[in-house]
Design an enzyme around this catalytic site. Sequence first.
Site, PDB file in Angstrom:
ATOM      1  N   GLU A 248      69.772   8.747  37.436  1.00 21.17           N
ATOM      2  CA  GLU A 248      69.915   8.495  38.914  1.00 21.17           C
ATOM      3  C   GLU A 248      70.365   7.231  39.389  1.00 21.17           C
ATOM      4  OE1 GLU A 248      70.214  11.011  41.043  1.00 21.17           O
ATOM      5  OE2 GLU A 248      68.884  12.703  40.095  1.00 21.17           O
ATOM      6  N   CYS A 282      68.871   4.245  47.486  1.00 17.32           N
ATOM      7  CA  CYS A 282      69.971   4.597  46.683  1.00 17.32           C
ATOM      8  C   CYS A 282      71.080   5.307  47.626  1.00 17.32           C
ATOM      9  CB  CYS A 282      69.841   5.398  45.353  1.00 17.32           C
ATOM     10  SG  CYS A 282      68.689   6.889  45.754  1.00 17.32           S
TER      11      CYS A 282
HETATM   12  P1  NAD Z   1      67.628  -1.896  37.831  1.00 15.04           P
HETATM   13  O1  NAD Z   1      68.774  -1.056  37.155  1.00 15.04           O
HETATM   14  O2  NAD Z   1      67.937  -3.321  37.733  1.00 15.04           O
HETATM   15  O3  NAD Z   1      66.453  -1.633  36.939  1.00 15.04           O
HETATM   16  C1  NAD Z   1      65.925  -0.093  36.977  1.00 15.04           C
HETATM   17  C2  NAD Z   1      64.860   0.059  35.643  1.00 15.04           C
HETATM   18  O4  NAD Z   1      65.666  -0.188  34.517  1.00 15.04           O
HETATM   19  C3  NAD Z   1      63.691  -1.078  35.518  1.00 15.04           C
HETATM   20  O5  NAD Z   1      62.709  -0.330  35.212  1.00 15.04           O
HETATM   21  C4  NAD Z   1      64.439  -2.080  34.692  1.00 15.04           C
HETATM   22  O6  NAD Z   1      63.233  -3.113  34.128  1.00 15.04           O
HETATM   23  C5  NAD Z   1      64.874  -1.279  33.788  1.00 15.04           C
HETATM   24  N1  NAD Z   1      65.914  -1.701  32.803  1.00 15.04           N
HETATM   25  C6  NAD Z   1      66.728  -2.817  33.011  1.00 15.04           C
HETATM   26  N2  NAD Z   1      67.429  -3.054  32.041  1.00 15.04           N
HETATM   27  C7  NAD Z   1      67.285  -2.157  31.074  1.00 15.04           C
HETATM   28  C8  NAD Z   1      68.008  -1.856  29.942  1.00 15.04           C
HETATM   29  N3  NAD Z   1      68.865  -2.388  29.379  1.00 15.04           N
HETATM   30  N4  NAD Z   1      67.579  -0.692  29.542  1.00 15.04           N
HETATM   31  C9  NAD Z   1      66.773   0.265  29.794  1.00 15.04           C
HETATM   32  N5  NAD Z   1      65.914  -0.174  30.907  1.00 15.04           N
HETATM   33  C10 NAD Z   1      66.552  -1.232  31.743  1.00 15.04           C
HETATM   34  O7  NAD Z   1      67.529  -1.229  39.152  1.00 15.04           O
HETATM   35  P2  NAD Z   1      66.663  -1.814  40.395  1.00 15.04           P
HETATM   36  O8  NAD Z   1      67.452  -3.032  40.829  1.00 15.04           O
HETATM   37  O9  NAD Z   1      65.370  -1.795  40.076  1.00 15.04           O
HETATM   38  O10 NAD Z   1      66.963  -0.695  41.418  1.00 15.04           O
HETATM   39  C11 NAD Z   1      68.219  -0.511  42.499  1.00 15.04           C
HETATM   40  C12 NAD Z   1      69.037   0.106  41.881  1.00 15.04           C
HETATM   41  O11 NAD Z   1      68.513   1.514  41.664  1.00 15.04           O
HETATM   42  C13 NAD Z   1      70.098   0.505  42.881  1.00 15.04           C
HETATM   43  O12 NAD Z   1      71.114   0.557  42.307  1.00 15.04           O
HETATM   44  C14 NAD Z   1      69.803   1.876  43.361  1.00 15.04           C
HETATM   45  O13 NAD Z   1      70.855   2.403  44.113  1.00 15.04           O
HETATM   46  C15 NAD Z   1      69.244   2.728  42.269  1.00 15.04           C
HETATM   47  N6  NAD Z   1      68.593   3.710  42.708  1.00 15.04           N
HETATM   48  C16 NAD Z   1      69.043   5.196  42.357  1.00 15.04           C
HETATM   49  C17 NAD Z   1      68.407   6.327  42.807  1.00 15.04           C
HETATM   50  C18 NAD Z   1      68.791   7.441  42.672  1.00 15.04           C
HETATM   51  O14 NAD Z   1      68.170   8.551  42.728  1.00 15.04           O
HETATM   52  N7  NAD Z   1      70.349   7.675  42.469  1.00 15.04           N
HETATM   53  C19 NAD Z   1      67.010   5.928  43.554  1.00 15.04           C
HETATM   54  C20 NAD Z   1      66.427   4.698  43.766  1.00 15.04           C
HETATM   55  C21 NAD Z   1      67.369   3.702  43.101  1.00 15.04           C
END
Ligand code: NAD
Length: 482
Positions: A248, A282
Amino acid sequence: MLNLECQVDILINNQEVLAENYAEIHDPGKLTDVVGRVAVGTAEDVDKAVQAAHKAFLDWRKTDIKERIEKISAAVKVVQDSMGDLVPLLVREHGGMLWEAQTDFGIGMATLEYYAGIGENFVKTEFIEDDSSWVSIEKKAKGVIGAIVPWNMPVCLTMMKVGPALVTGNTMVIKPSPTAPLAISILLKRIAAVLPDGVINVVHGDAGVGVALTRHPLVKKIAFTGGTETGAQVNGNAASFFKAVTLELGGNDPAIILDDVNPVDIVPNLLKGVYTRSGQICFAVKRIYVQEKMVDKFFNTMCDIVNEYKVGHGLEEGASFGPLNNNKQYNLVKAMIENTKNSGAVVRELGSKLNPEGWDNGYFLLPHVVKDEAHFSRIVSCEQFGPIIPIIPYKTVEQAIEYANETEYGLCSSVWSSDIQRALAIGQQIEAGSTFINNHSFESLSLGVPFGGVKNSGMGRELAGEPTLSAYIDYHTMRYLK
Ligand code: NAD
């Protein structure tokens, strides 16, 4: 409550495990306040948690479905009972409004309840028999599910994974976001306590822990919510171990406003999808396409309403929305606002500071509305994730559809019209997981209705029945010929 600090540790087998290092969590609306401390986990912790989850899986998958459902129902009660102390904690670590944190818990609880309700019917073995053969189709749990979640809606985004994973007989290792880990981790510890040891485990950390989880051979599926770039890394790592994924990811949702609406009638409703959670959702509305003859009226109507907003701490009476969650996001959105001002677009900074003395002690930004001439400008093409929204004129409906689709993203979208049939016909041409008609906010979500993106906004669907549950099982068939 307000001055208490809490500590969250790693959770393995229902035991709290102390880490060597802890990170402080500051209130993004009161940066001098430390809200709590979170363990910084390692790849070794991930391995221990996955081993525990794997051991628990061997029994949990065989536990009668009725008993699994009873335990998930007990978890629903835990979420309900936890709202009293954890909702304010979530506000303080996250920066959202009280009602937004309540919504996060409310959707999370309803999601668990939903999967407890539909799980038994889904996992039933199907038999097909005719004169020549007998066939059984069994739905078998995959094993250990790695769940990786972001900070913006930590409770419901975690429960959207916990519900389908547990009801189908899987166990879990969950990695919360390092910038909003407190309330969700305390909640998960309480939920784990009503489940057998090892069914839910929690490891904290950032990318290193996420990668270790994604690459662990005993993890059979990754359920990930986060940014598109991170999602690509998760997808790559998971693919090299042939793991299933649900992704997502980010969104850049368009709202198309048709020329048959009166702006005064729709703008209040449209705004529910723009500045809620300071735009950090999101599927927030991230660009608005308005028929060119209506642009000035629409822009002025929107500015008048947004100008009434007050930006402040989520626990302060009268705040419309709060600060951004973290320093990185704050600097990114601030820079985007500056770039947009320098681009020649009309940028209006609106609203007011609820508490001007505390303003510089938080990641606060006032709401901005942009009247943008250029469909390809950065503020239109990227996911801003902050309180700034561009309004872009279009000439014809065909052009509006073309603009809406000219993006790498495809999460949600909306069409606003006084003619539902006209709006539906346009909606069908939009490349997105969902198109809402005359709404685009939390109210647009519904249990049982698939949620997820196309293109770079993701793979798979959450919140749904069969489309979600089938991603947590493998089919096993047996057949004999008569
Ligand atoms: P992010 O991608 O920076 O982090 C998400 C998670 O991934 C965190 O727990 C982080 O620690 C972890 N992470 C970071 N690097 C990683 C890697 N290389 N491998 C595995 N895990 C890793 O996102 P964020 O800044 O926490 O959240 C905001 C983003 O999330 C926005 O782009 C938003 O649109 C998206 N989002 C999408 C949905 C959806 O349902 N489509 C819902 C909520 C948020």
